[in-house]
Write a protein that holds these residues in place. Structure first.
Motif, short mmCIF file in Angstrom:
data_model
loop_
_atom_site.label_atom_id
_atom_site.label_comp_id
_atom_site.label_asym_id
_atom_site.label_seq_id
_atom_site.Cartn_x
_atom_site.Cartn_y
_atom_site.Cartn_z
N ASN A 1 32.84 34.81 30.69
CA ASN A 1 34.24 34.89 30.30
C ASN A 1 35.00 35.78 31.27
OD1 ASN A 1 33.92 33.35 27.79
ND2 ASN A 1 32.73 35.11 27.08
N TYR A 2 35.98 35.19 31.97
CA TYR A 2 36.76 35.88 32.98
C TYR A 2 38.18 36.16 32.48
CZ TYR A 2 33.52 34.30 36.70
OH TYR A 2 32.43 34.06 37.50
N GLN A 3 38.80 37.19 33.07
CA GLN A 3 40.22 37.42 32.86
C GLN A 3 40.81 38.05 34.11
OE1 GLN A 3 41.34 40.07 29.68
NE2 GLN A 3 43.43 39.29 29.60
N ASN A 4 41.97 37.55 34.55
CA ASN A 4 42.67 38.13 35.69
C ASN A 4 43.57 39.25 35.17
OD1 ASN A 4 44.05 38.81 37.97
ND2 ASN A 4 45.05 36.83 38.25
N LYS A 5 43.17 40.48 35.41
CA LYS A 5 43.93 41.63 34.92
C LYS A 5 44.89 42.19 35.97
CE LYS A 5 40.49 43.08 31.50
NZ LYS A 5 39.66 44.20 30.98
N GLU A 6 45.00 41.45 37.09
CA GLU A 6 45.88 41.92 38.16
C GLU A 6 47.25 41.25 38.04
OE1 GLU A 6 44.16 42.16 42.04
OE2 GLU A 6 42.11 42.21 41.26
N ASP A 7 48.18 41.70 38.89
CA ASP A 7 49.53 41.14 38.86
C ASP A 7 49.73 40.06 39.91
OD1 ASP A 7 49.47 42.69 41.10
OD2 ASP A 7 51.15 44.00 40.55
N LYS A 8 48.61 39.59 40.52
CA LYS A 8 48.67 38.54 41.53
C LYS A 8 47.65 37.46 41.15
CE LYS A 8 49.31 41.98 45.23
NZ LYS A 8 48.87 43.16 44.44
N PRO A 9 47.89 36.21 41.58
CA PRO A 9 46.85 35.19 41.40
C PRO A 9 45.64 35.52 42.26
CG PRO A 9 48.63 34.35 42.78
CD PRO A 9 49.09 35.69 42.27
N ARG B 1 38.49 38.35 45.21
CA ARG B 1 37.78 39.46 44.57
C ARG B 1 36.31 39.07 44.39
NH1 ARG B 1 41.33 42.21 45.94
NH2 ARG B 1 42.95 43.19 44.68
N ASN B 2 35.39 40.00 44.70
CA ASN B 2 33.96 39.81 44.46
C ASN B 2 33.61 40.45 43.13
OD1 ASN B 2 33.66 38.53 46.88
ND2 ASN B 2 32.82 40.30 47.95
N PRO C 1 46.14 32.63 37.55
CA PRO C 1 47.38 33.41 37.55
C PRO C 1 47.18 34.75 36.84
CG PRO C 1 47.72 31.18 36.67
CD PRO C 1 46.25 31.41 36.74
N PRO C 2 48.09 35.69 37.03
CA PRO C 2 48.00 36.98 36.33
C PRO C 2 47.92 36.78 34.82
CG PRO C 2 49.70 37.05 38.03
CD PRO C 2 49.25 35.63 37.94
N MET D 1 40.19 41.03 39.05
CA MET D 1 39.44 40.00 38.30
C MET D 1 38.28 40.65 37.58
SD MET D 1 39.10 36.80 37.61
CE MET D 1 37.94 35.51 37.23
N ALA D 2 38.10 40.34 36.32
CA ALA D 2 37.00 40.94 35.58
C ALA D 2 36.24 39.87 34.81
CB ALA D 2 37.53 41.99 34.60
N VAL D 3 34.91 39.99 34.85
CA VAL D 3 34.09 39.25 33.90
C VAL D 3 34.04 40.12 32.66
CG1 VAL D 3 31.82 38.33 33.37
CG2 VAL D 3 32.72 38.11 35.67
N ILE D 4 34.60 39.62 31.57
CA ILE D 4 34.66 40.42 30.35
C ILE D 4 33.29 40.46 29.67
CG2 ILE D 4 35.81 40.69 28.13
CD1 ILE D 4 37.60 41.02 30.57
#
Length: 741
Positions: free
Chosen positions: A24-32, A590-591, A104-105, A1-4
């Motif tokens: 602004n967040y984005q889930n860059k992983e392959d799992k929720p 994720r923190n 979701p991913p 998880m990243a704060v862009i």
């Protein structure tokens, strides 16, 4: 998880600010995933809006009782729905946690948070806004704290854009910042509106501080804001609310008579974090060394006949004297010897126990107690500390100083508010000495007594005051009153008057206003008033533990939900019920990392809130842990100050001559024959201060007043000749009148 990215928009209208932050967040992983982001906000902010955008879906959060909100959040996640939860920390009102669940991913989310806040007035008239970017670990004496993932500022994976728009009835003179700004742009010809942006490249290494200056001094004002159309008349949100700002001015004849009595108690943070540098620009000066210099100035500036003591605290505390002692040459010198070797060597930051000890000491007759607290504000039990200060507010006044980036605004402001004093924040290139001496001047002002507020309103209109009673007034400092206006009248002229006694004489500060509501204020005034009332109710709940607990909590929750302002007992909850298919797969937590300085761990009876420090910042560890004091900087001003006697005079000796840049023979030879060596030395010191150190006048003004009073008491002959001779020797042109001789 990243704060862009983080985008912050600041809107300032006179002395009130609205802050809109977008994460602004984005889930860059392959799992929720579920993300937890813990971040600082000003402790006195009224958080009033929280919403989320996921794709084309816009969700506005609702305020609900905190436990109910948590259960709804958990239920949503367990059923595969997306949910968002924003809540205030249990330990301190200036820390919030944001949970973003079931992304979701590849999914992106945009979170919008809004709060309103009153801007503090600095001693030079500036309005101060601070966007907390640094969240320091909080020392928690017992029990778990808020789990936070923290990395050095250089490794923060997201960017910040910051813009501000300022408007006021008076022209905007300038805007300064702790960080580089783009040039100020005026938006109209009379300069009453202006815009400014933070320059690119912000590193999250310090708080973003703005100082806003208006061309004219702050003027008393009153703003009436209309109630919400949809709210029921007779309720806080349904009725108009007035915000009255008063700036009392005291007569010069009274202000010149500074009090010469009092018990001055200095409580100094000596925890490991005080080894940190005072700013990123000056790595050589540490917080503890700056505090030592400040104590030197304080001790030299105290009036003869007062009482004083100095405490140091960390995981334990100590004190210079068993109890407060009378200020004289012997006690001052004894204290200074111990101040010179003070180190940041007492472990963690446990301020509660020394405060309890200070309050347990009997007050000295006719010596009003004034407590000065110096700390970098990294404590986890803020609410418990403030409860204690509040219970003892009748026996003292508290002046607080937040040192360095990330100092808790809830703690520093709370100490001053509950202790009827004044708060100061020392960040960036600020000199601690100047700000502390400004507060000492406030502490020496004559005490304002018998404060009362009266309203002159049309018939059928009444005012219900929502803010806490005014318990202290300082020269030139703003006093705020919020009141709900009930009823209607065709007459609109009103006034509010604050009456008080100063130096045994009655005074008043009056402000006229009318019932016609201001335009374009939205519900800002209502929300600030609601925040005031919510805090008052929360404090009453603590004071009245027992049967009334549930009733008080119910009142807080009801008011919080009605006003849309968050509280200790409520949380914002948003659930996306339109996201179709449930999010599949196990949820990974994720923190989101927060910028923070690493701290010196240690101490008994507890530990730090569990922050994860991936790579330690070395600022706090670059100095030896031994008890050997650092070599003092050769600051001529501090050298001169260190030579002054408790009575206010200087001795004519080689040390004084050296500071003045002269030899002993030169200063002896220039002395007029009729005056004593001490009078001559004291006038030389005063001329040097006025001639070469006017840029630091805030730091030495009080000790110079004491020196001038000492000279006058000597009834020395030829003072005018002394001043002329001193000017000639030091190549200055200081007039006798400027020296107040």
């Amino acid at each position: 998880m990243a704060v862009i990215s983080v985008e912050v928009e600041l809107q300032v209208k006179d002395h009130v600010a609205t802050v809109i932050s977008t994460l602004n967040y984005q889930n860059k992983e392959d799992k929720p995933i579920e993300a937890l982001f813990v971040f600082p906000l000003p402790g006195d902010a009224a958080v009033c809006h929280f919403s989320a955008d996921i794709g084309q879906t816009h969700i506005v959060a609702e305020l609900k009782e905190k436990q109910q909100a948590r259960e709804e959040y958990d239920d949503a996640l367990s059923s595969g729905q997306q949910a968002f939860l924003l809540e205030e920390s249990e330990q301190s009102p200036d820390i919030f946690s944001l949970s973003v669940g079931s992304l979701p991913p590849g999914e992106s989310a945009s979170i919008r948070l809004q709060y309103v806040i009153e801007l503090a007035v600095e001693a030079d008239g500036a309005l101060r806004f601070c966007l907390p970017a640094v969240l320091n670990p909080r020392y928690q004496p017992q029990g778990p704290g808020v789990p936070v993932s923290s990395v050095p500022a250089s490794e923060i994976p997201y960017s910040l854009s910051f813009s501000a728009r300022v408007s006021s009835p008076r022209p905007v003179s300038k805007v300064e910042s702790s960080y580089s700004l783009e040039p100020l742009q005026y938006l109209n010809t009379d300069h009453t509106e202006a815009a400014v942006k933070l320059a690119a490249g912000y590193k999250f290494d310090r708080d973003v501080e703005l100082l806003i200056y208006y061309k004219d001094a702050h003027q008393p004002s009153a703003v009436v804001e209309a109630g919400q159309d949809s709210a029921k008349p007779g309720t806080l949100m349904g009725d108009p609310v007035v915000m009255v700002s008063l700036y009392p001015e005291f007569p010069e004849s009274v202000m010149s008579k500074r009090t010469s009595c009092g018990e001055f108690v200095f409580l100094l943070d000596r925890s490991g974090s005080m080894r940190c540098s005072t700013s990123n620009r000056n790595q050589q000066e540490t917080r503890i060394s700056s505090a030592r210099d400040t104590l030197l100035l304080l001790l030299k500036s105290l009036p003869m006949g007062c009482y004083f003591n100095i405490y140091g605290f960390g995981s334990r505390y100590d004190q210079i004297f068993p109890k407060s002692v009378e200020y004289n040459e012997k006690s001052m010198e004894e204290a200074l010897k111990k101040v010179k070797v003070m180190q940041a060597d007492l472990g963690g930051t446990e301020i509660l126990q020394p405060l309890k000890h200070i309050y347990s000491q009997p007050c000295i007759s006719n010596q009003p107690r004034k407590l000065f607290v110096f700390t970098d504000g990294e404590v986890g039990n803020t609410k418990e500390v403030l409860d204690l200060v509040r219970k003892n507010a009748g026996s003292h006044r508290c002046f607080s100083f937040g040192i360095g980036e990330g100092a808790s605004s809830a703690l520093i402001n709370g100490l001053a508010q509950e202790g009827r004093g004044r708060a100061q924040f020392i960040t960036g290139s600020d000199r601690m000495q100047a700000k502390v001496m400004q507060s000492l001047k406030f502490a020496l002002q004559p005490v304002v007594k018998d404060i009362s507020v009266t309203w002159d309103l049309p018939k059928r209109v009444s005012a219900t005051v929502l803010s806490p009673p005014i318990t202290t007034i300082f020269q030139g400092q703003r006093s705020l009153i919020y009141a709900q206006l009930c009823g209607k009248s065709s007459q609109t002229d009103c006034s509010v008057t604050v009456n008080y006694t100063l130096g045994d004489h009655p005074y008043e500060s009056k402000q006229q206003f009318n019932l016609n509501p201001a335009k374009d204020t939205g519900l800002t005034v209502h929300r600030l008033a609601a925040r005031c009332l919510i805090r008052s109710l929360e404090f009453k709940k603590k004071e009245n533990r027992g049967k009334s607990d549930k009733d008080m909590k119910r009142k807080v929750v009801k008011l919080s939900v009605q006003s849309g302002v968050s509280s200790h007992h409520t949380a914002f909850i948003a659930v996306n019920k339109d996201n179709g298919d449930a999010v599949q797969g196990p949820l990974v937590r994720r923190n989101v990392p927060t910028p923070a300085k690493s701290q010196v761990h240690g101490g008994r009876g507890g530990g730090f809130v569990p922050f994860v420090i991936n790579v330690p910042s070395l600022n706090c560890f670059s100095r030896s842990f031994s008890a050997v004091p650092e070599q003092p900087r050769r600051d001529p001003l501090l050298q001169l100050v260190s030579l002054q006697k408790a009575s206010g005079c200087w001795l004519l000796d080689a040390a004084l001559a050296s500071v003045l840049g002269k030899t002993s023979e030169e200063v002896e030879k220039s002395k007029p024959a009729e005056v004593s060596s001490e009078v001559w030395a004291t006038i030389l010191a005063l001329i040097w201060l006025h001639g070469f150190k006017m840029d630091a006048k805030d730091e030495w003004e009080l000790l110079a007043v004491k020196a001038a009073s000492w000279v006058q008491a000597q009834n020395a002959p030829c003072v005018k000749d002394c001043v002329a001779a001193a000017n000639a020797m030091l190549c200055c042109r200081v007039k006798k009148k400027a020296l107040k001789l």
